[in-house]
Design a protein around this motif. Structure first.
Motif, short mmCIF file in Angstrom:
data_model
loop_
_atom_site.label_atom_id
_atom_site.label_comp_id
_atom_site.label_asym_id
_atom_site.label_seq_id
_atom_site.Cartn_x
_atom_site.Cartn_y
_atom_site.Cartn_z
N GLU A 176 0.81 -1.20 0.00
CA GLU A 176 0.00 0.00 0.00
C GLU A 176 0.86 1.27 0.00
O GLU A 176 0.51 2.27 -0.63
N TYR A 177 2.00 1.19 0.67
CA TYR A 177 2.87 2.36 0.79
C TYR A 177 4.21 2.12 0.08
O TYR A 177 5.25 2.63 0.51
N ARG A 178 4.20 1.37 -1.00
CA ARG A 178 5.45 1.03 -1.66
C ARG A 178 6.20 2.24 -2.21
O ARG A 178 7.43 2.22 -2.33
N ASN A 179 5.46 3.32 -2.55
CA ASN A 179 6.15 4.51 -3.07
C ASN A 179 7.00 5.19 -2.00
O ASN A 179 7.92 5.95 -2.31
N LEU A 180 6.72 4.90 -0.71
CA LEU A 180 7.51 5.50 0.36
C LEU A 180 8.92 4.93 0.43
O LEU A 180 9.79 5.48 1.12
N LYS A 181 9.17 3.85 -0.30
CA LYS A 181 10.52 3.27 -0.34
C LYS A 181 11.51 4.23 -0.99
O LYS A 181 12.72 4.07 -0.86
N GLU A 182 10.99 5.20 -1.71
CA GLU A 182 11.86 6.20 -2.34
C GLU A 182 12.51 7.11 -1.31
O GLU A 182 13.53 7.75 -1.59
N ILE A 183 11.92 7.18 -0.13
CA ILE A 183 12.42 8.11 0.89
C ILE A 183 13.49 7.41 1.75
O ILE A 183 13.25 6.33 2.28
N GLU A 184 14.63 8.07 1.87
CA GLU A 184 15.68 7.58 2.76
C GLU A 184 15.54 8.30 4.10
O GLU A 184 15.56 9.54 4.15
N ILE A 185 15.36 7.54 5.17
CA ILE A 185 15.09 8.17 6.46
C ILE A 185 16.15 7.81 7.50
O ILE A 185 16.79 6.77 7.43
N GLU A 186 16.29 8.72 8.45
CA GLU A 186 17.17 8.52 9.60
C GLU A 186 16.35 8.86 10.84
O GLU A 186 15.80 9.96 10.93
N MET A 187 16.25 7.94 11.78
CA MET A 187 15.42 8.14 12.97
C MET A 187 16.27 8.18 14.23
O MET A 187 17.20 7.37 14.39
N ASN A 188 15.94 9.10 15.13
CA ASN A 188 16.60 9.18 16.43
C ASN A 188 15.52 9.26 17.51
O ASN A 188 14.59 10.07 17.41
N LEU A 189 15.68 8.43 18.52
CA LEU A 189 14.70 8.31 19.60
C LEU A 189 15.32 8.76 20.91
O LEU A 189 16.46 8.40 21.23
N PHE A 190 14.59 9.56 21.68
CA PHE A 190 15.05 9.89 23.02
C PHE A 190 13.85 10.16 23.93
O PHE A 190 12.77 10.55 23.47
N ALA A 191 14.06 9.91 25.21
CA ALA A 191 13.00 10.10 26.21
C ALA A 191 13.09 11.50 26.80
O ALA A 191 14.16 12.12 26.83
N TRP A 192 11.96 12.01 27.26
CA TRP A 192 11.94 13.29 27.94
C TRP A 192 12.57 13.15 29.32
O TRP A 192 12.20 12.28 30.10
#
Length: 436
Positions: free
Chosen positions: A408-424
């Motif tokens: 359903e979201y195969r076109n999103l494969k074009e996007i290269e993402i970098e994720m960073n997670l942190f707690a408050w």
């Protein structure tokens, strides 16, 4: 091959550092004082500089401050060497723009290790048209440098004073035009300021003005690219091409937020230099104009993606922080940077890329949280209440898997993402946004 400039009034240290660096494959030039160092810098254009602190004519801190006043040199690495009894106030050391400091009294093995590790970092110089004059007209005296610095500070002060008119965007643009007419001769000025979805364009001058589409076409000959959906023009123009013009792209947080195009400048080199000097202060004014526009519109959602805008998310985060404290709930933040967004805009066009961003935000809402903000052109913030870091990390792993496998979201494969997670951990809203 990376280039290193060594500036030191000691022949012993110049020779020692030059030999050390050349043995390890670097191209090296040397200078014996701060003034000669500046002239060598603009002709050699090094990636990295190692400069002594105490020198004749110009010390290492003043040398560094002057070099770093040029936006094109922001990625040049500068290390300042200090002697045994020399101390630099930490505030001024940081504000000079130096990347590192090294005591000459350190053991030789430590000096060599530190220097080689420093120059091996990905520092680099970017060619910019505002270097042309300085490369061809070296500084003959210290007064030349002081005059250049005075010009910079005066222009900066004049532009920043426009913040008192932030309620009247057209007036601000007109005052920028009036300032430039006092500094150099030209026919017309076109100024564009934009949020991520909306561009506003103004024009002033003595000759026939060109319509916005021709102005944008000229701006796109530089590194500016159109990413917004809506454009409001605050002037009347005619159907004609712009042939002779220079454009300065105005950036904030390393993203374009507009541009200024000068048509038919009498002396292009002068216009280019002044625009380069004014870039940073204009970017602050443009940022304030955008913020004022968002406040005045009372819109919470960014028009292209449907995510919260930067102004709205600040208020939302303050409420969530208060709620999490009162109810002892976990609060986590996920920063998501789209690494190839600029490439998508330029290769696929604004319409396609903006539709892709809308789909991406919808996917984030379904999989992570409905509290999502677009805080920069290519960066989103997701706020997740009631889950600790371990729980959110598990959620992110599932998110990444689904992103890679979903039809359903195969076109999103074009996007290269970098994720960073942190707690408050007790930070204020401003500190959280600054951390991002």
């Amino acid at each position: 091959m990376k280039k290193v400039l060594v500036v030191d009034d000691s022949a012993v240290w110049r020779t020692y550092l030059q030999n050390l660096l050349e043995v390890h494959g670097y191209t090296v030039e040397v200078a014996k004082d701060g003034l000669e160092g500046l002239n060598t810098f603009f002709s050699f254009l090094p990636d990295t500089v190692i400069v002594d602190y105490v020198m004749p004519k110009l010390n290492g801190v003043h040398f560094t401050r002057f070099i770093k006043s040029f936006s094109t040199f922001k990625n040049v690495g500068i290390m300042i060497l200090t002697g045994a009894e020399e101390t630099i106030n930490p505030f001024w050391a940081k504000k000079s723009g130096a990347n590192a400091f090294l005591k000459k009294t350190a053991p030789q093995s430590e000096i060599e290790k530190t220097v080689l590790e420093f120059v091996s970092q990905p520092f680099s110089i970017e060619w910019s048209r505002d270097l042309y004059t300085l490369r061809n007209e070296p500084f003959g005296e210290l007064v030349d440098i002081l005059e250049e610095s005075l010009r910079d500070s005066t222009i900066t002060k004049e532009i920043l004073q426009l913040s008192e008119y932030i309620y009247d965007e057209k007036l601000v643009m007109k005052k920028i035009y009036n300032l430039f007419t006092e500094l150099f001769e030209f026919d017309n000025l076109y100024a564009c300021v934009s949020t991520y979805s909306h561009a506003r364009i103004y024009a002033f001058g003595n000759k026939e003005l060109a319509k916005p589409n021709f102005v944008f076409k000229k701006a796109e000959e530089t590194k500016f690219f159109s990413y917004f959906k809506y454009t409001d023009a605050y002037y009347e123009g005619t159907e004609r091409k712009i042939e002779n013009a220079i454009t300065e792209v105005i950036t904030r947080r390393e993203e374009p937020i507009g541009f200024i195009t000068i048509e038919n400048p009498k002396i292009p080199e002068v216009a280019e230099r002044i625009l380069a000097l004014a870039n940073y202060s204009i970017s602050l004014i443009f940022d304030l104009l955008n913020y004022h526009m968002l406040l005045g519109s009372q819109k919470e959602l960014e028009e292209i993606t449907g995510a919260y805008n930067r102004h709205a998310i600040a208020a939302k985060m303050a409420n969530l922080i208060d709620f999490s404290k009162r109810n002892q709930l976990s609060l986590s933040f996920v920063s998501i940077r789209l690494l190839n967004l600029r490439k998508l805009y330029t290769s696929k066009g604004a319409d396609y890329t903006n539709e892709l961003l809308r789909t991406f935000v919808k996917f984030l809402e379904e999989q992570l949280s409905d509290t999502i903000a677009r805080i920069e052109l290519g960066k989103f913030l997701v706020v997740i209440l009631g889950k600790n870091v371990a729980q959110v990390q598990k959620q992110l792993n599932s998110f990444q898997t689904l992103l890679n496998e979903s039809d359903e979201y195969r076109n999103l494969k074009e996007i290269e993402i970098e994720m960073n997670l942190f707690a408050w951990n007790g930070e204020s809203v401003g500190e959280i946004l600054e951390k991002l």
